[in-house]
Design a protein around this motif. Sequence first.
Motif, short mmCIF file in Angstrom:
data_model
loop_
_atom_site.label_atom_id
_atom_site.label_comp_id
_atom_site.label_asym_id
_atom_site.label_seq_id
_atom_site.Cartn_x
_atom_site.Cartn_y
_atom_site.Cartn_z
N MET B 1 -6.56 -3.44 -5.40
CA MET B 1 -4.90 -3.26 -5.81
C MET B 1 -4.47 -4.57 -6.00
O MET B 1 -3.11 -4.99 -6.17
CB MET B 1 -4.20 -2.59 -4.67
N PRO B 4 -1.53 -7.75 -1.83
CA PRO B 4 -0.22 -6.94 -1.43
C PRO B 4 1.20 -7.57 -1.90
O PRO B 4 1.23 -8.83 -1.92
CB PRO B 4 -0.37 -6.71 -0.07
N HIS B 7 2.79 -9.10 2.87
CA HIS B 7 1.58 -8.99 3.82
C HIS B 7 2.08 -9.80 5.30
O HIS B 7 2.54 -10.95 5.20
CB HIS B 7 0.56 -9.56 3.30
N THR B 27 1.26 -4.28 5.90
CA THR B 27 1.03 -4.51 4.58
C THR B 27 1.57 -3.42 3.76
O THR B 27 1.70 -2.36 3.97
CB THR B 27 -0.32 -4.54 4.14
N GLU B 29 1.68 -2.45 -0.40
CA GLU B 29 1.21 -2.55 -1.51
C GLU B 29 2.24 -2.45 -2.66
O GLU B 29 3.17 -1.90 -2.60
CB GLU B 29 0.00 -1.55 -1.85
N THR B 202 8.62 -1.81 -5.54
CA THR B 202 8.34 -1.63 -4.22
C THR B 202 9.22 -1.93 -3.22
O THR B 202 10.39 -2.96 -3.58
CB THR B 202 7.47 -2.93 -3.95
#
Lengths: 322, 254
Positions: B1, B4, B7, B27, B29, B202
Amino acid sequence: MASDTLPAAAAEERRPADRLEAVPVRHWGRWVAAVLAILSGIGLIGSLAKNQNLHWDVIGHYLFARLVFEGLFTTLWLTVASMVLGLALGTVVAVMRLSPNPVLYAVSSLFVWAFRGTPLLVQIIFWGYCGALYKHVMIGIPFTHITFFETETNSLVSGSVAALLALGLNEAAYASEIVRAGIQSVDEGQAEAAHSLGMSPTLTMRRIVLPQAMRVIIPPMGNETINMLKTTALVSVIGAKDLMSNIQAVYAQNYQIIPMLVVASLWYLLLVTLLSIPQSRLERRYGRGASRNGHVSPLQRMLAGTALRLPVRGSGPNHQKG
Amino acid sequence: MGTPMVHAEGVRKSFGRLEVLQGIDLTVERGQVCCLLGPSGSGKSTFLRCINHLEKLDGGRLSVDGALVGYREHGGRLHELREKEVAERRREIGMVFQRFNLFPHMTAIENVMEAPVRVAGVSKAEARADAQRLLDRVGLGDKAANYPSQLSGGQQQRVAIARALAMKPKLMLFDEPTSALDPELVGDVLDVMRQLAADGMTMVVVTHEIGFAREVGDTAVFMDGGVVVEAGDPRQVLVDPRQERTKAFLSKVL
Ligand SMILES: Nc1ncnc2c1ncn2[C@@H]1O[C@H](COP(=O)(O)OP(=O)(O)OP(=O)(O)O)[C@@H](O)[C@H]1O
Ligand SMILES: [Mg+2]
């Protein structure tokens, strides 16, 4: 729930709401006070008008004299320039005082301490006679012979410059505390939100914090300006040719002290009245977004008083939920 | 992936003697939604604020999209970044606050335009068009000219989301975005966030909305006393938790 517990008798007497008449409280005391005030006002004005010692002819003669206008001009620009200097420098000092940098904090605190801690009159005389302390002013590197600029103090610091320095620096000390209070009145979340958008501390101060601080800063600064206008009279001790200096110059010769002071007072009163106008404009400008209904002046509120009492429009939060 | 988006390794933070974060590992992603839950005072807000350096770390490492937050690694040492560089990095991280923190002296659209114009140097016309699109997207296209005081709480929070999105961030942080709202206004804000998640943003969301976490979250992290007690699939952590502390917390909020 309330209707259950209401006594039956009271419930019977209730009329439909639209036929009820509201009777405002009658303020008889106000009318009595108004009549008394007007009567004593007329009495006072009458006695002043008839008073020979007031020399209305002298007042009339000097009210629009050239000398008075020149002094008026000096007083005005001195007020404006001192306030501009005071506010600009005061803002810098305020930001320094709030800075995490201990040197900036110490320097600014020392400045405020010194200029608030000594009488303004002393500061004015000090700047007026600073030529006696340092004959020459020079800019260069200390303890070397390198100089970039040199001149005689007295040619640089003339009477009006001394007056400006004294008033401006003193004002800066007071203004810095007003600005500091303004900055601190702004919620910390505002700066955090600005930072989270990537705005630098300087940009945050200029675009987000100071404009909001203005709401708190303007009213006391308005006070300061009005105060400054009258405080300029003090610079007559160093002969700065302001309104008061020129008035004094006249009564030193003709001994008409009271009439000349009336001339001065009339002009100061007029200027103070005029100065109050821009203040309310500024307040409106920086009050944007502060209240739900926008700006309403006391006069508008009075005239609209009856209309506002009616439930015209619901602007509450629930109203907009769609 | 790949790297991240967020992190964290052993992140520590103290306020005076009180150690609020006692070594957080976490974490997130790319494209995932991470929901942080936990009792009051457990350090959720503090951790969130560490991610965009509104709080300084006292220990551990925290990186966003591969870059350390607040520091540059150089010659085996960590060098603290200058204010300007910190500001530069924050542009890529949007944040939404519990109490909205809209700028009250600006209209809704001016709030949204401010950072693009002043920070990113976008022209006013372009920023205005973008801002209008964003306001439309959060369902407030017709409120562009309103000042925050003329908006309901839910509307203010949606403007705040639009404002954060205007900088085109790659990561969005939400600190209890709905807990200052009347219950009937919560739904509108959650809808906008749901849409954002569906668009692939995200997100790290501190929330007490268990339903939202279960439905939208890719991971749920339960914090207590400055440590991560339990983390994993929300449908497991929030439905059938392994730890006693998580069970006790969930039984209180549900
Ligand atoms: N600036 C600060 N100075 C001192 N203590 C602080 C500061 N900010 C937070 N704390 C303390 O750190 C602890 C964690 O606070 P934090 O705001 O991170 O909790 P939280 O999990 O977000 O709680 P809540 O759900 O109530 O928002 C609390 O005990 C709080 O009192
Ligand atoms: Mg919190």
